[in-house]
Design an enzyme around this catalytic site. Structure first.
Site, PDB file in Angstrom:
ATOM      1  N   TYR A 200      39.068 -35.448-166.576  1.00 47.06           N
ATOM      2  CA  TYR A 200      39.795 -34.902-167.735  1.00 47.06           C
ATOM      3  C   TYR A 200      41.286 -34.846-167.412  1.00 47.06           C
ATOM      4  O   TYR A 200      41.681 -34.398-166.332  1.00 47.06           O
ATOM      5  CB  TYR A 200      39.306 -33.477-168.065  1.00 47.06           C
ATOM      6  CG  TYR A 200      37.863 -33.460-168.515  1.00 47.06           C
ATOM      7  CD1 TYR A 200      37.524 -33.684-169.840  1.00 47.06           C
ATOM      8  CD2 TYR A 200      36.838 -33.269-167.589  1.00 47.06           C
ATOM      9  CE1 TYR A 200      36.190 -33.704-170.248  1.00 47.06           C
ATOM     10  CE2 TYR A 200      35.506 -33.285-167.992  1.00 47.06           C
ATOM     11  CZ  TYR A 200      35.193 -33.504-169.316  1.00 47.06           C
ATOM     12  OH  TYR A 200      33.875 -33.533-169.713  1.00 47.06           O
ATOM     13  N   SER A 201      42.077 -35.263-168.390  1.00 43.66           N
ATOM     14  CA  SER A 201      43.533 -35.160-168.215  1.00 43.66           C
ATOM     15  C   SER A 201      43.945 -33.701-168.254  1.00 43.66           C
ATOM     16  O   SER A 201      43.369 -32.905-169.002  1.00 43.66           O
ATOM     17  CB  SER A 201      44.267 -35.891-169.342  1.00 43.66           C
ATOM     18  OG  SER A 201      43.995 -37.254-169.298  1.00 43.66           O
ATOM     19  N   CYS A 368      47.599 -42.738-175.017  1.00 41.52           N
ATOM     20  CA  CYS A 368      46.385 -42.120-174.477  1.00 41.52           C
ATOM     21  C   CYS A 368      45.415 -41.801-175.605  1.00 41.52           C
ATOM     22  O   CYS A 368      45.802 -41.245-176.634  1.00 41.52           O
ATOM     23  CB  CYS A 368      46.742 -40.846-173.718  1.00 41.52           C
ATOM     24  SG  CYS A 368      45.336 -40.164-172.813  1.00 41.52           S
ATOM     25  N   GLU A 408      46.443 -45.179-171.098  1.00 43.58           N
ATOM     26  CA  GLU A 408      45.233 -44.539-170.573  1.00 43.58           C
ATOM     27  C   GLU A 408      44.275 -44.359-171.743  1.00 43.58           C
ATOM     28  O   GLU A 408      44.371 -43.392-172.504  1.00 43.58           O
ATOM     29  CB  GLU A 408      45.588 -43.188-169.944  1.00 43.58           C
ATOM     30  CG  GLU A 408      44.453 -42.657-169.088  1.00 43.58           C
ATOM     31  CD  GLU A 408      44.950 -41.595-168.119  1.00 43.58           C
ATOM     32  OE1 GLU A 408      45.679 -41.951-167.166  1.00 43.58           O
ATOM     33  OE2 GLU A 408      44.638 -40.415-168.333  1.00 43.58           O
ATOM     34  N   TYR A 410      40.148 -44.780-173.233  1.00 41.04           N
ATOM     35  CA  TYR A 410      38.726 -44.831-172.836  1.00 41.04           C
ATOM     36  C   TYR A 410      37.865 -45.131-174.038  1.00 41.04           C
ATOM     37  O   TYR A 410      38.148 -44.659-175.133  1.00 41.04           O
ATOM     38  CB  TYR A 410      38.275 -43.486-172.259  1.00 41.04           C
ATOM     39  CG  TYR A 410      39.070 -43.061-171.046  1.00 41.04           C
ATOM     40  CD1 TYR A 410      38.933 -43.747-169.852  1.00 41.04           C
ATOM     41  CD2 TYR A 410      39.944 -41.997-171.124  1.00 41.04           C
ATOM     42  CE1 TYR A 410      39.665 -43.351-168.738  1.00 41.04           C
ATOM     43  CE2 TYR A 410      40.667 -41.593-170.018  1.00 41.04           C
ATOM     44  CZ  TYR A 410      40.522 -42.276-168.829  1.00 41.04           C
ATOM     45  OH  TYR A 410      41.245 -41.885-167.737  1.00 41.04           O
TER      46      TYR A 410
HETATM   47  P1  NAP Z   1      38.386 -39.385-182.465  1.00 36.17           P
HETATM   48  O1  NAP Z   1      38.383 -38.043-183.091  1.00 36.17           O
HETATM   49  O2  NAP Z   1      37.140 -40.182-182.510  1.00 36.17           O
HETATM   50  O3  NAP Z   1      39.522 -40.299-183.081  1.00 36.17           O
HETATM   51  C1  NAP Z   1      40.843 -39.845-183.203  1.00 36.17           C
HETATM   52  C2  NAP Z   1      41.548 -40.670-184.220  1.00 36.17           C
HETATM   53  O4  NAP Z   1      41.726 -42.022-183.761  1.00 36.17           O
HETATM   54  C3  NAP Z   1      40.762 -40.775-185.525  1.00 36.17           C
HETATM   55  O5  NAP Z   1      41.678 -40.599-186.575  1.00 36.17           O
HETATM   56  C4  NAP Z   1      40.222 -42.176-185.500  1.00 36.17           C
HETATM   57  O6  NAP Z   1      40.002 -42.724-186.763  1.00 36.17           O
HETATM   58  C5  NAP Z   1      41.367 -42.891-184.836  1.00 36.17           C
HETATM   59  N1  NAP Z   1      41.070 -44.249-184.420  1.00 36.17           N
HETATM   60  C6  NAP Z   1      39.862 -44.865-184.319  1.00 36.17           C
HETATM   61  N2  NAP Z   1      40.027 -46.156-183.982  1.00 36.17           N
HETATM   62  C7  NAP Z   1      41.365 -46.370-183.889  1.00 36.17           C
HETATM   63  C8  NAP Z   1      42.155 -47.514-183.600  1.00 36.17           C
HETATM   64  N3  NAP Z   1      41.605 -48.706-183.331  1.00 36.17           N
HETATM   65  N4  NAP Z   1      43.496 -47.387-183.584  1.00 36.17           N
HETATM   66  C9  NAP Z   1      44.073 -46.194-183.861  1.00 36.17           C
HETATM   67  N5  NAP Z   1      43.365 -45.087-184.155  1.00 36.17           N
HETATM   68  C10 NAP Z   1      42.024 -45.164-184.164  1.00 36.17           C
HETATM   69  O7  NAP Z   1      38.916 -39.226-180.986  1.00 36.17           O
HETATM   70  P2  NAP Z   1      38.347 -38.378-179.809  1.00 36.17           P
HETATM   71  O8  NAP Z   1      36.869 -38.231-179.976  1.00 36.17           O
HETATM   72  O9  NAP Z   1      39.144 -37.164-179.658  1.00 36.17           O
HETATM   73  O10 NAP Z   1      38.566 -39.371-178.603  1.00 36.17           O
HETATM   74  C11 NAP Z   1      39.761 -39.452-177.912  1.00 36.17           C
HETATM   75  C12 NAP Z   1      39.647 -40.428-176.770  1.00 36.17           C
HETATM   76  O11 NAP Z   1      40.573 -40.017-175.791  1.00 36.17           O
HETATM   77  C13 NAP Z   1      38.293 -40.487-176.110  1.00 36.17           C
HETATM   78  O12 NAP Z   1      37.934 -41.826-175.959  1.00 36.17           O
HETATM   79  C14 NAP Z   1      38.547 -39.816-174.772  1.00 36.17           C
HETATM   80  O13 NAP Z   1      37.737 -40.324-173.747  1.00 36.17           O
HETATM   81  C15 NAP Z   1      39.980 -40.176-174.546  1.00 36.17           C
HETATM   82  N6  NAP Z   1      40.715 -39.363-173.584  1.00 36.17           N
HETATM   83  C16 NAP Z   1      40.446 -38.064-173.414  1.00 36.17           C
HETATM   84  C17 NAP Z   1      41.141 -37.340-172.472  1.00 36.17           C
HETATM   85  C18 NAP Z   1      40.835 -35.888-172.205  1.00 36.17           C
HETATM   86  O14 NAP Z   1      41.461 -35.343-171.319  1.00 36.17           O
HETATM   87  N7  NAP Z   1      39.920 -35.266-172.878  1.00 36.17           N
HETATM   88  C19 NAP Z   1      42.147 -37.950-171.758  1.00 36.17           C
HETATM   89  C20 NAP Z   1      42.405 -39.292-171.965  1.00 36.17           C
HETATM   90  C21 NAP Z   1      41.693 -39.977-172.914  1.00 36.17           C
HETATM   91  P3  NAP Z   1      38.564 -42.996-187.442  1.00 36.17           P
HETATM   92  O15 NAP Z   1      38.519 -42.123-188.633  1.00 36.17           O
HETATM   93  O16 NAP Z   1      38.580 -44.446-187.799  1.00 36.17           O
HETATM   94  O17 NAP Z   1      37.497 -42.650-186.433  1.00 36.17           O
END
Ligand code: NAP
Length: 410
Positions: A200-201, A368, A408, A410
């Site tokens: 986790y970041s 990210c 970054e 995922y």
């Molecule tokens: P999410 O709610 O599923 O999506 C966030 C937004 O991104 C939604 O508006 C989504 O639109 C949009 N999106 C989908 N496809 C896209 C694309 N091709 N280009 C631009 N925007 C797009 O996101 P989440 O569940 O929070 O996931 C975030 C990601 O960050 C995960 O993959 C996670 O692993 C990663 N991450 C997390 C951390 C951490 O510390 N927790 C750190 C680094 C990365 P739609 O309505 O189309 O779905």
């Protein structure tokens, strides 16, 4: 002539299962698909790997940088590597080793030059502080106490994103914005193995979630579905989101030596994130906010995407930040009766201002969040740059080489 027969000897590339945090970065980076994984380990195919080193600098833990010299006929197969809990020790090095293949166990292998297969920087900004990494490992984790755990997203939404604060007490755990930590969830997986760490970041700045305290915060989304939309309970996210104040968690890390913020006061941050990918942006923004009074003059521009306003973590505090401190642009994809809007759409709408930042050598770009956004964001940057007469390919190479483009996803 008794020339050595190089073909018999292999400097086999291996991944240390004790350090690896299974973040998939190596598999994504490898230009020739030499890396694979199962639910247990990430491993390198000996008959495919050509030692190009593309995967080495992006690995946040250094687990990737392991080599064993042995006869090619004795190379460790994929099936065998997938069962490992520890790396085998280096045996006697075969005598017929040629100069380029004669690494000994323990040799320091310098990261290779930045290759074209890596889309972002594999070096930190020139003014970044020096990070500590791998202070605590799977074998020797440390513990932290939960001092806060609350839901960030509106209770009416399906998306439960939590802000979790972990305190290390008197245990040294120095971090920088952009770094991550690993959490070891308790229990075992279906095959009876202990769970590996989840990464986790860190969402808080280097001087603590609460300034002057030895604590960090995380932004964790409770996983209730797999990538195909089937119901599943994410092992670590559910564990974390259910934690109560006073609970103790096993932690490893810190990880990450490149996705770091610049420290020269006139550096600009162009931050692009979706969902929980906002964690490092929150850390950097908060650090700059705290430092603002101490002379930081660079600009902050943020593009932040979420499904709806209610599902955007940190919506309230973010929208309260002064406009002259950060230029915030939100993009919502599922607001009822509104067209779908992604971060890259918002970037195009602000093209002249983004281009202004692209032209400035003090600008550092951070992306990210979801994997899918990476292509779209790079495409938007290209269009914006070219719309202003900039040669994107030249600029892209410079940004990468100068530690100014960090991805970054995922
Ligand atoms: P999410 O709610 O599923 O999506 C966030 C937004 O991104 C939604 O508006 C989504 O639109 C949009 N999106 C989908 N496809 C896209 C694309 N091709 N280009 C631009 N925007 C797009 O996101 P989440 O569940 O929070 O996931 C975030 C990601 O960050 C995960 O993959 C996670 O692993 C990663 N991450 C997390 C951390 C951490 O510390 N927790 C750190 C680094 C990365 P739609 O309505 O189309 O779905």
């Amino acid at each position: 002539m008794n020339a050595p027969v190089s073909i018999d000897v292999l400097k086999q590339h291996l991944i240390d299962p004790e350090i690896c945090i299974r973040c998939n970065t190596c598999e994504e980076t490898c230009p020739i698909d030499a890396i694979t994984h199962d639910e247990n380990n990430y491993v390198v195919k000996a008959d495919t790997c050509n030692g190009c080193m593309a995967c080495v600098p992006p690995c946040p833990t250094g687990a990737i940088d392991n080599w064993r010299t042995l006869l090619r006929a004795d190379a460790y197969g994929v099936d065998e590597q997938l069962t490992w809990d520890v790396l085998p020790t280096q045996g006697a090095v075969p005598a017929a080793t040629v100069a380029t293949e004669n690494a000994e166990a323990g040799d320091v292998i310098e990261p290779g030059p930045q290759t074209d297969t890596v889309r972002g920087s594999t070096v930190p900004p020139w003014s970044a502080a020096k990070p500590y990494v791998n202070l605590y490992t799977h074998k020797a984790p440390t513990t932290a106490t939960v001092v806060g755990n609350y839901r960030l997203t509106d209770a009416t939404t399906d998306s439960a994103i939590h802000h979790i604060v972990l305190d290390f007490g008197a245990t040294p755990f120095p971090v920088l914005e952009g770094q991550s930590i690993g959490i070891l969830p308790p229990g075992v997986s279906a095959d009876g193995r202990v769970h590996h760490a989840r990464q986790y970041s860190i969402a808080s700045p280097r001087d603590g979630e609460r300034p002057g305290y030895n604590n960090v915060s995380l932004t964790v989304k409770r996983v209730v579905q797999d990538h195909d939309g089937n119901a599943t309970a994410g092992v670590c996210s559910n564990y974390l989101c259910d934690l109560k104040k006073g609970d103790v968690v096993n932690v490893i890390g810190p990880f990450g030596g490149t996705f770091l913020m610049p420290n020269h006061p006139n550096s600009h941050l162009l931050m692009i994130c979706t969902g929980t990918g906002s964690a490092p942006m929150r850390a950097m923004t908060e650090y700059r906010r705290r430092r603002r009074l101490k002379g930081a003059t660079g600009k902050l521009m943020l593009f932040f995407g979420a499904r709806t306003k209610e599902e955007l973590p940190y919506f309230g505090p973010l929208t309260n930040l002064p406009k002259d401190f950060i230029d915030t642009n939100l993009a919502f994809s599922r607001t009822p009766k509104q067209p779908k809007r992604y971060v890259q759409d918002a970037m195009r709408e602000r093209a002249p201002d983004v281009a202004q930042l692209l032209k400035d050598d003090n600008t550092h770009i951070y992306v990210c969040g979801l994997k899918g956004m990476e292509d779209g964001v790079l495409q938007a940057l290209k269009e914006i740059a070219e719309g202003q007469g900039l040669d994107w390919d030249v600029l892209w190479q410079r940004l990468r080489k100068e530690g100014r483009l960090h991805l970054e996803t995922y």
